[in-house]
Structure formats: C-alpha cells, structure tokens
Design a protein around this motif. Structure first.
Motif, PDB file in Angstrom:
ATOM      1  N   PRO A 132       0.737 -10.258   2.982  1.00 51.42           N
ATOM      2  CA  PRO A 132       0.955 -11.596   3.540  1.00 51.42           C
ATOM      3  C   PRO A 132       2.441 -11.931   3.688  1.00 51.42           C
ATOM      4  CG  PRO A 132      -0.761 -11.655   1.864  1.00 51.42           C
ATOM      5  CD  PRO A 132      -0.147 -10.285   1.808  1.00 51.42           C
ATOM      6  N   GLY A 133       2.826 -12.293   4.895  1.00 52.70           N
ATOM      7  CA  GLY A 133       4.187 -12.735   5.147  1.00 52.70           C
ATOM      8  C   GLY A 133       5.230 -11.646   5.261  1.00 52.70           C
ATOM      9  N   LYS A 134       4.858 -10.390   5.091  1.00 55.85           N
ATOM     10  CA  LYS A 134       5.830  -9.295   5.145  1.00 55.85           C
ATOM     11  C   LYS A 134       5.979  -8.818   6.587  1.00 55.85           C
ATOM     12  CE  LYS A 134       5.131  -7.770   0.382  1.00 55.85           C
ATOM     13  NZ  LYS A 134       4.792  -6.624  -0.517  1.00 55.85           N
ATOM     14  N   LEU A 135       7.177  -9.020   7.131  1.00 53.59           N
ATOM     15  CA  LEU A 135       7.404  -8.736   8.544  1.00 53.59           C
ATOM     16  C   LEU A 135       8.241  -7.494   8.798  1.00 53.59           C
ATOM     17  CD1 LEU A 135       8.153 -12.334   9.901  1.00 53.59           C
ATOM     18  CD2 LEU A 135       5.988 -11.102   9.888  1.00 53.59           C
ATOM     19  N   ASP A 136       9.174  -7.187   7.921  1.00 55.22           N
ATOM     20  CA  ASP A 136      10.098  -6.083   8.179  1.00 55.22           C
ATOM     21  C   ASP A 136       9.347  -4.757   8.304  1.00 55.22           C
ATOM     22  OD1 ASP A 136      12.122  -7.919   8.064  1.00 55.22           O
ATOM     23  OD2 ASP A 136      12.777  -7.394   6.037  1.00 55.22           O
ATOM     24  N   GLY A 137       9.411  -4.167   9.488  1.00 51.73           N
ATOM     25  CA  GLY A 137       8.751  -2.885   9.725  1.00 51.73           C
ATOM     26  C   GLY A 137       7.286  -2.975  10.086  1.00 51.73           C
ATOM     27  N   ALA A 138       6.706  -4.173  10.056  1.00 47.68           N
ATOM     28  CA  ALA A 138       5.265  -4.299  10.291  1.00 47.68           C
ATOM     29  C   ALA A 138       4.886  -3.927  11.730  1.00 47.68           C
ATOM     30  CB  ALA A 138       4.797  -5.721   9.985  1.00 47.68           C
ATOM     31  N   TYR A 139       5.674  -4.401  12.693  1.00 44.07           N
ATOM     32  CA  TYR A 139       5.327  -4.143  14.090  1.00 44.07           C
ATOM     33  C   TYR A 139       5.362  -2.651  14.407  1.00 44.07           C
ATOM     34  CZ  TYR A 139       5.525  -4.178  19.186  1.00 44.07           C
ATOM     35  OH  TYR A 139       5.274  -3.940  20.517  1.00 44.07           O
ATOM     36  N   ALA A 140       6.257  -1.914  13.765  1.00 48.05           N
ATOM     37  CA  ALA A 140       6.383  -0.477  14.013  1.00 48.05           C
ATOM     38  C   ALA A 140       5.156   0.299  13.564  1.00 48.05           C
ATOM     39  CB  ALA A 140       7.626   0.071  13.310  1.00 48.05           C
ATOM     40  N   GLN A 141       4.273  -0.341  12.778  1.00 46.31           N
ATOM     41  CA  GLN A 141       3.080   0.333  12.283  1.00 46.31           C
ATOM     42  C   GLN A 141       1.788  -0.212  12.917  1.00 46.31           C
ATOM     43  OE1 GLN A 141       2.994   1.129   8.023  1.00 46.31           O
ATOM     44  NE2 GLN A 141       5.189   0.720   7.876  1.00 46.31           N
ATOM     45  N   LEU A 142       1.939  -0.929  14.010  1.00 45.21           N
ATOM     46  CA  LEU A 142       0.779  -1.461  14.728  1.00 45.21           C
ATOM     47  C   LEU A 142       0.624  -0.738  16.059  1.00 45.21           C
ATOM     48  CD1 LEU A 142       1.376  -5.259  14.074  1.00 45.21           C
ATOM     49  CD2 LEU A 142      -0.501  -3.893  13.163  1.00 45.21           C
ATOM     50  N   PRO A 143      -0.637  -0.597  16.523  1.00 44.02           N
ATOM     51  CA  PRO A 143      -1.923  -1.066  15.996  1.00 44.02           C
ATOM     52  C   PRO A 143      -2.337  -0.295  14.735  1.00 44.02           C
ATOM     53  CG  PRO A 143      -2.066  -0.617  18.367  1.00 44.02           C
ATOM     54  CD  PRO A 143      -0.789  -0.007  17.868  1.00 44.02           C
ATOM     55  N   ARG A 144      -3.215  -0.928  13.946  1.00 47.78           N
ATOM     56  CA  ARG A 144      -3.732  -0.316  12.738  1.00 47.78           C
ATOM     57  C   ARG A 144      -5.082  -0.931  12.385  1.00 47.78           C
ATOM     58  NH1 ARG A 144       0.459  -1.199   8.267  1.00 47.78           N
ATOM     59  NH2 ARG A 144      -1.127  -0.154   6.994  1.00 47.78           N
ATOM     60  N   TYR A 145      -5.812  -0.271  11.497  1.00 49.06           N
ATOM     61  CA  TYR A 145      -7.111  -0.774  11.049  1.00 49.06           C
ATOM     62  C   TYR A 145      -6.900  -1.826   9.981  1.00 49.06           C
ATOM     63  CZ  TYR A 145     -11.670  -0.901   8.747  1.00 49.06           C
ATOM     64  OH  TYR A 145     -12.862  -1.313   8.193  1.00 49.06           O
ATOM     65  N   PHE A 146      -7.623  -2.937  10.116  1.00 48.89           N
ATOM     66  CA  PHE A 146      -7.584  -4.016   9.125  1.00 48.89           C
ATOM     67  C   PHE A 146      -8.962  -4.144   8.484  1.00 48.89           C
ATOM     68  CE2 PHE A 146      -3.941  -5.022  11.732  1.00 48.89           C
ATOM     69  CZ  PHE A 146      -3.024  -5.533  10.827  1.00 48.89           C
TER      70      PHE A 146
END
Length: 274
Positions: free
Chosen positions: A79-93
């Motif tokens: 929750p709320g962690k943005l740094d580097g998150a976009y680089a790992q999308l798309p992904r399974y949730f």
C-alpha cells in the motif's frame, strides 16, 4: 498542488508551435528526425512534468464518496509504495485474481478506496485534443515518473501472467480487419516509417525496450500525456478493428507481451513523443 488551466493552454500553444516543420527538415532521410530535433530542443525538460504534478496532487487528494486519498492503493509493492512499481506492471493481483496494468489497477483503487463508480471512470479514460488530462492520464504520468531509472521487470511467475503474455503475443501477430493488418504489419521490420513517424521493430528486444520504456509519453502533436492503454487502443483503431475495450484481456495481454520483451531496460517515462 493545484495546476492552473492556463498552463495547459500554454502547453497546447507550444505543441502547435513546434509542429511547424521546416521543409529542409522534412527532406532529410531519417523519418523521425523532425521530432528528434524537438526532443533535443526540449533537452531535459518535458511538458509531462506539469501533468506529473497534477497526478501527484490527485494521488494525495481526499476525494470521492468515501472521502479518501489513493495513498493506500497497492500497485504491487505494498500500500502506497510507488518507487519502481510501474516498472513491474502488468502483474497478477491476488485480491482481484486478475493480471492488471497501471490504469486498471488505478480504477480498482479509485472504486474500492474512494467510492467512485467504475462505469463513470472507464466511460472516458482519455482526454480529447485540447482538453485537460484525464485523472488516469495525470496519475499515470506521476506514477510512471516514480519508476524512472528502475529496470523493467514484468513478471511471468504466475500462470495468469504467462497466459496474458501468450494472449498478447497471439494478438500481436493476428491479422484481421478490412486491410488484413496485425500489429506486426507495422512493427516487425526495422527502418520502416509511416509519414514522419519511425516504426519501432517490436520483435527485436532492443527496439521494444526503447519503445516500451518511454510510455506513458507526452504527445507533442496532441499537447498531453498518452498512456499505454491509449497507445494499444490507437494501434487497434489504425488497423480498422473494433474499438479496443479499456482494461480488456487483449489490452492487458498486449502490454504484458511488450513489457516482457522490454525486461531489463531502465524505465524512462514519461517520454516525449511526436
């Protein structure tokens, strides 16, 4: 931070101004040379930075029927962690049991955390020419910017992630429509162009990495940030196929396929596009 509407009007004016192309530039051999010159003129500056600021404001702003911000939205790293998150999308949730890209995940968070209507959010996810960026475009610019420099790492560890990749790959080569086009028709050969636009060969890892790592991007000709979902939809439109549904399996599959092809490249979005 509130962004004055006049800023976006100024951006639109700048976009029109830089599209006045000298004849000598058009005559050169490099199909993308005109826009390469504009990128050089901008240097390290990118009008997308103003839209990133708007997205940052939307991320922390208390909004919606539930009167909440998006600061507890989980984009895959917590929750709320943005740094580097976009680089790992798309992904399974696991909470949705689906593979999601940035935009579909944002819609999910805006519905569950803020109480917005999903139907309303996806009715018009992208702005028109001359309009202010949509919330999804602004948020995408901001979040993508927080992955700048992070290596692209689109996972294939879950069965659904692998299935999304295979769906995207199949559609990339699928020929249909009145012109019998596929994505590969335009994007499987190097050194090709359409009008002034160079066409990256997305079957080659080096070119796929360069292209993927700069989306979302500020589109000079339209004066706003365009996202990966928009890019996929516009390609399908140019194939003269039925409109690509926002967040559909095909849209997510294509983005997953291209993302895996780009794995390892440092993210450099928002980029600067023609």
């Amino acid at each position: 931070m509130k962004i004055d509407k006049s800023i976006f009007a100024a951006l639109a004016w700048v976009s029109l101004a830089v599209l006045t192309v000298p004849d000598s530039a058009v005559a050169q051999d490099d199909g993308d040379n005109v826009f390469a010159q504009y990128r050089e003129m901008f240097g390290d500056d990118n009008p997308a930075e103003l839209i990133e600021l708007q997205g940052e404001d939307l991320w922390s702003q208390v909004r919606g029927p539930k009167k909440a911000s998006l600061e507890k939205c989980d984009l895959g790293l917590g929750p709320g962690k943005l740094d580097g998150a976009y680089a790992q999308l798309p992904r399974y949730f696991a909470d949705t049991k689906h593979v999601m890209d940035l935009e579909t995940r944002l819609v999910y968070c805006m519905v569950t955390l803020q109480g917005f209507s999903e139907k309303d959010l996806v009715a018009k996810p992208f702005s028109g020419r001359g309009e202010q960026p949509s919330d999804l475009e602004a948020l995408s610019a901001f979040i993508a910017g927080r992955s700048r420099g992070a290596p692209i790492k689109v996972s294939q560890s879950h069965a659904q992630e692998r299935a999304a990749y295979e769906r995207g790959k199949e559609f990339f080569y699928y020929r249909a429509g009145p012109h019998d086009f596929s994505c590969a028709t335009c994007h499987s050969q190097s050194g090709k162009r359409i009008r002034l636009q160079a066409l990256p060969n997305l079957t080659e890892a080096a070119e796929a990495r360069k292209a993927y790592s700069t989306w979302p991007g500020y589109r000079i000709s339209e004066g706003t940030v365009r996202t990966m979902e928009w890019r996929m939809g516009d390609c399908v439109r140019q194939q003269r196929l039925p409109e690509l549904q926002f967040g559909s399996d095909i849209a997510i599959g294509l983005i997953t396929y291209l993302g895996v092809m780009a794995n390892g490249e440092p993210m450099n979005a928002p980029g600067l596009k023609r």
